[in-house]
Write an enzyme that holds these catalytic residues in place. Structure first.
Site, PDB file in Angstrom:
ATOM      1  N   CYS A  40       0.785  -1.139  -0.021  1.00  0.00           N
ATOM      2  CA  CYS A  40      -0.230  -0.056   0.073  1.00  0.00           C
ATOM      3  C   CYS A  40       1.030   1.106  -0.059  1.00  0.00           C
ATOM      4  CB  CYS A  40      -0.585  -0.207   1.254  1.00  0.00           C
ATOM      5  SG  CYS A  40       0.244   0.074   2.772  1.00  0.00           S
ATOM      6  N   GLU A  91       0.055  -0.329  16.333  1.00  0.00           N
ATOM      7  CA  GLU A  91      -0.741   0.922  15.922  1.00  0.00           C
ATOM      8  C   GLU A  91      -1.615   1.308  16.882  1.00  0.00           C
ATOM      9  OE1 GLU A  91      -2.761   1.054  11.905  1.00  0.00           O
ATOM     10  OE2 GLU A  91      -4.375   2.247  12.975  1.00  0.00           O
ATOM     11  N   ASN A 138      -3.436  -7.337   8.521  1.00  0.00           N
ATOM     12  CA  ASN A 138      -4.241  -7.399   7.441  1.00  0.00           C
ATOM     13  C   ASN A 138      -3.986  -8.286   6.618  1.00  0.00           C
ATOM     14  OD1 ASN A 138      -2.811  -6.281   4.580  1.00  0.00           O
ATOM     15  ND2 ASN A 138      -1.441  -5.547   5.966  1.00  0.00           N
TER      16      ASN A 138
HETATM   17  S1  SF4 Z   1      -2.666   3.021   6.771  1.00  0.00           S
HETATM   18 FE1  SF4 Z   1      -1.651   1.207   6.650  1.00  0.00          FE
HETATM   19  S2  SF4 Z   1      -2.748   0.241   5.175  1.00  0.00           S
HETATM   20 FE2  SF4 Z   1      -3.287   2.315   4.701  1.00  0.00          FE
HETATM   21  S3  SF4 Z   1      -1.663   3.089   3.348  1.00  0.00           S
HETATM   22 FE3  SF4 Z   1      -0.859   3.474   5.664  1.00  0.00          FE
HETATM   23  S4  SF4 Z   1       0.207   1.750   6.181  1.00  0.00           S
HETATM   24 FE4  SF4 Z   1      -0.963   1.068   4.510  1.00  0.00          FE
END
Ligand code: SF4
Length: 285
Positions: free
Chosen positions: A12, A125, A219
């Site tokens: 991502c 997180e 994820n």
């Molecule tokens: S929030 Fe997490 S999944 Fe979304 S872009 Fe950022 S790192 Fe990637």
């Protein structure tokens, strides 16, 4: 054979950004370069960084000097303070979308709302977000937990960025009855929603679904679980070597997707292996 490969499979934006930052740092500060915890939840990518001199340490105390990279999940207030106290050079690769979740959590806290985070309390997180708030924070992973909690005057809700949107909606709905005033910020990352939706669409039309990504990647685990609900022949693998020939017998439609921390080279290797093994299966039938 028809192979359906998700367009959203793989890195991502936030993970790609963190990898680019680490690669750049490896060129600039090749000596004493560390990440606090693995940079991304993918052992093969972490091994590759290791070859370039990027060392993984789980705690700030284990970093004697030099540079520390904070990963895309963000970092706790305690670790940030310790790194500063030690005089380490800090490179912050926290994803801007994660920072947005931090912003809303602090905003709600400042305005007197009790905070509910929809997510996994042990995920770095969520731990990082909690560390900046001193009280009135609940982390919930399912609707049942809401029923066990009390009532609130003012309730604010956010989500871990990689949470399932459906679960978020369910928990928001269940909380409505338990609070006089409620504010909700959808902090789920769009990339996650798109990836999950696309995986569902593919899983509906195939006979075998392969999900690629680190076993330690939340994820990817969630992606595999969502696909398995639709297609029981869903398999979570880390690398092409794990692909089992038997999974491909008598199936003509195969789906392939990958978590947010899966490098493109691993996806390509799996794709190649699926084609190779499927040709072998067909020859022996
Ligand atoms: S929030 Fe997490 S999944 Fe979304 S872009 Fe950022 S790192 Fe990637």
């Amino acid at each position: 054979m028809k192979l359906f490969i998700a367009k959203s499979a793989g890195f991502c934006f936030g993970v790609k950004r963190a990898m680019d930052i680490a690669l750049e740092a490896a060129k600039k500060f090749p000596k004493n370069l560390y990440t606090l915890g693995p940079l991304i939840h993918n052992p093969q990518a972490v091994e590759y960084l290791g070859e370039l001199g990027v060392k993984v340490r789980e705690r700030i105390e284990q970093i004697p000097e030099g540079t520390v990279i904070f990963r895309s999940h963000g970092v706790s207030l305690k670790d940030l303070k310790r790194a500063r106290e030690k005089g380490l050079r800090i490179i912050d690769a926290t994803c801007p979308i994660v920072k947005r979740a931090h912003f809303f959590a602090k905003f709600l806290h400042r305005h007197g709302y009790a905070l509910l985070i929809v997510g996994d309390g042990h995920h770095p997180e969520v731990e990082a977000i909690r560390s900046y708030l001193n009280k009135r924070v609940e982390v919930v992973e399912d609707v049942r937990t809401i029923e066990r909690l009390g009532h609130w005057e003012k309730l604010g809700i956010i989500a871990q960025t990689t949470q399932s949107f459906n679960l978020f909606k369910e928990i928001v709905a269940a909380s409505l009855e338990k609070s006089k005033e409620m504010r909700v910020f959808n902090t789920i990352c769009h990339a996650t929603t798109i990836r999950q939706k696309e995986a569902v669409e593919i899983a509906k039309k195939v006979e075998c679904m392969i999900v690629i990504g680190g076993y330690n990647s939340g994820n990817t685990q969630r992606l595999a679980a969502i696909c398995k609900e639709i297609q029981p022949h869903t398999y979570h693998i880390e690398t092409a070597r794990e692909l089992n020939l038997r999974w491909l017998v008598r199936v003509e439609k195969i789906g392939l997707t990958a978590g947010a921390s899966t490098p493109s080279w691993i996806i390509s290797e799996v794709e190649e292996e699926v084609r190779h093994k499927k040709a072998k299966v067909n020859k022996n039938l």
